[in-house]
Scaffold this motif. Structure first.
Motif, PDB file in Angstrom:
ATOM      1  N   UNK A   1      11.736  -3.887  -1.939  1.00 37.68           N
ATOM      2  CA  UNK A   1      10.437  -3.752  -1.274  1.00 37.68           C
ATOM      3  C   UNK A   1      10.381  -2.439  -0.515  1.00 37.68           C
ATOM      4  N   UNK A   2       9.199  -1.838  -0.490  1.00 35.23           N
ATOM      5  CA  UNK A   2       9.008  -0.596   0.248  1.00 35.23           C
ATOM      6  C   UNK A   2       7.553  -0.507   0.689  1.00 35.23           C
ATOM      7  N   UNK A   3       7.278   0.403   1.600  1.00 32.95           N
ATOM      8  CA  UNK A   3       5.918   0.628   2.096  1.00 32.95           C
ATOM      9  C   UNK A   3       5.357   1.898   1.478  1.00 32.95           C
ATOM     10  N   UNK A   4       4.107   1.833   1.036  1.00 33.13           N
ATOM     11  CA  UNK A   4       3.455   2.989   0.433  1.00 33.13           C
ATOM     12  C   UNK A   4       2.143   3.266   1.156  1.00 33.13           C
ATOM     13  N   UNK A   5       1.827   4.531   1.294  1.00 38.78           N
ATOM     14  CA  UNK A   5       0.579   4.948   1.929  1.00 38.78           C
ATOM     15  C   UNK A   5      -0.346   5.514   0.859  1.00 38.78           C
ATOM     16  N   UNK A   6      -1.542   4.935   0.744  1.00 35.82           N
ATOM     17  CA  UNK A   6      -2.542   5.410  -0.195  1.00 35.82           C
ATOM     18  C   UNK A   6      -3.491   6.352   0.529  1.00 35.82           C
ATOM     19  N   UNK A   7      -3.679   7.527  -0.035  1.00 39.10           N
ATOM     20  CA  UNK A   7      -4.566   8.519   0.564  1.00 39.10           C
ATOM     21  C   UNK A   7      -5.995   8.308   0.074  1.00 39.10           C
ATOM     22  N   UNK A   8      -6.872   9.202   0.474  1.00 37.38           N
ATOM     23  CA  UNK A   8      -8.283   9.091   0.094  1.00 37.38           C
ATOM     24  C   UNK A   8      -8.480   9.188  -1.412  1.00 37.38           C
ATOM     25  N   UNK A   9      -7.520   9.735  -2.110  1.00 32.36           N
ATOM     26  CA  UNK A   9      -7.629   9.849  -3.567  1.00 32.36           C
ATOM     27  C   UNK A   9      -7.535   8.493  -4.260  1.00 32.36           C
ATOM     28  N   UNK A  10      -7.042   7.484  -3.531  1.00 32.86           N
ATOM     29  CA  UNK A  10      -6.856   6.167  -4.133  1.00 32.86           C
ATOM     30  C   UNK A  10      -5.612   6.060  -4.971  1.00 32.86           C
ATOM     31  N   UNK A  11      -4.774   7.097  -4.918  1.00 32.79           N
ATOM     32  CA  UNK A  11      -3.560   7.112  -5.728  1.00 32.79           C
ATOM     33  C   UNK A  11      -2.328   7.059  -4.828  1.00 32.79           C
TER      34      UNK A  11
END
Length: 274
Positions: A65-75
């Protein structure tokens, strides 16, 4: 592409058909995707900006498991996610004797050539036994015997030279042996094997960095454990002083050898039919 990720084992193999689940901070699943045969996930679903939890599961492997940050690009590119095979990790295999299977193991070495590239070789005739201690794992032992004449670099004249008195001197010293003298924990998933290497009649201490890659059943009713070990040695320490300087002080053959071992061991003191 909304989500991209690469799923690998600790030894670099792709984990095909791993399942990636993405949830938001409230625990709601927002995406589920499956890796392809190359261990690659590429899902076009766009995600709202914010923080997410990425969970990867695969049969025969522990979850990650890990944490991901989605930017305004949606990617979001989750990068390379490493899964540990079940039976691997911080523990060594079950205690008792293990026999190295030479048909599914590799004993190799890498040397620099002309200071700009590498030459790889391997020994094709060897045997080894491992004893995993039942109480104190650091008391586990390994012994190996390598037939020096079995050196194979893929080039006949070079192999003949390596067997000569300039290098291995196989007529006088037909065997190379390694006997461990101790084992220490080097990290959360690795150990250092301390041992004595005997080559050309010279005994020198050589340490190996060891990783246990996993343990599981094989098709022949046995139990197998996989290991990777690496180390370095200097051939002058074993009276192999031959060299040829080709230009500006650059040696034709490097004096440092990198040892690379890929090992499968079968539980017990004999090998099943394979």
């Amino acid at each position: 592409m909304g989500l991209t990720a690469r799923i690998r084992t600790r030894d670099g193999w792709a984990v095909s058909h791993a399942v990636v689940t993405v949830t938001d901070m409230a625990g709601t699943q927002v995406l589920r995707a499956e890796a392809d045969e190359k261990g690659v996930v590429g899902d076009p679903t766009g995600l709202a900006p914010g923080a997410y939890t990425v969970v990867v599961t695969a049969v025969g492997h522990g979850p990650a498991a890990s944490t991901a940050i989605v930017t305004a690009s949606g990617r979001v590119d989750a990068g390379t996610i490493t899964l540990a095979r079940q039976g691997g990790g911080d523990e060594l295999p079950p205690p008792g004797p293990w026999t190295v299977d030479p048909a599914h193991s590799t004993v190799g070495a890498v040397a620099r050539h002309l200071g700009i590239s590498s030459v790889r070789g391997r020994f094709t005739d060897f045997s080894a036994a491992i004893e995993v201690a039942p109480d104190e794992v650091t008391k586990s032992r390994v012994e190996a015997v390598i037939r020096a004449a079995s050196i194979d670099t893929g080039n006949g004249p070079r192999d003949t030279h390596l067997r000569s008195a300039d290098f291995l001197d196989v007529e006088t010293y037909p065997e190379i042996t390694y006997r461990s003298t101790g084992l220490t924990v080097a990290g959360p998933d690795r150990w250092t094997v301390h041992g004595d290497l005997t080559m050309r009649g010279v005994v020198r201490p050589v340490d190996l960095d060891l990783v246990h890659l996993g343990t599981g059943a094989d098709p022949w009713g046995g139990t197998r454990a996989a290991f990777r070990a690496t180390g370095e040695l200097h051939r002058e320490d074993f009276a192999m002083n031959y060299n040829q300087v080709v230009r500006a002080g650059v040696a034709a053959i490097g004096t440092t050898l990198r040892v690379e071992l890929e090992i499968q061991a079968v539980q017990g003191e004999s090998l099943p039919q394979a």
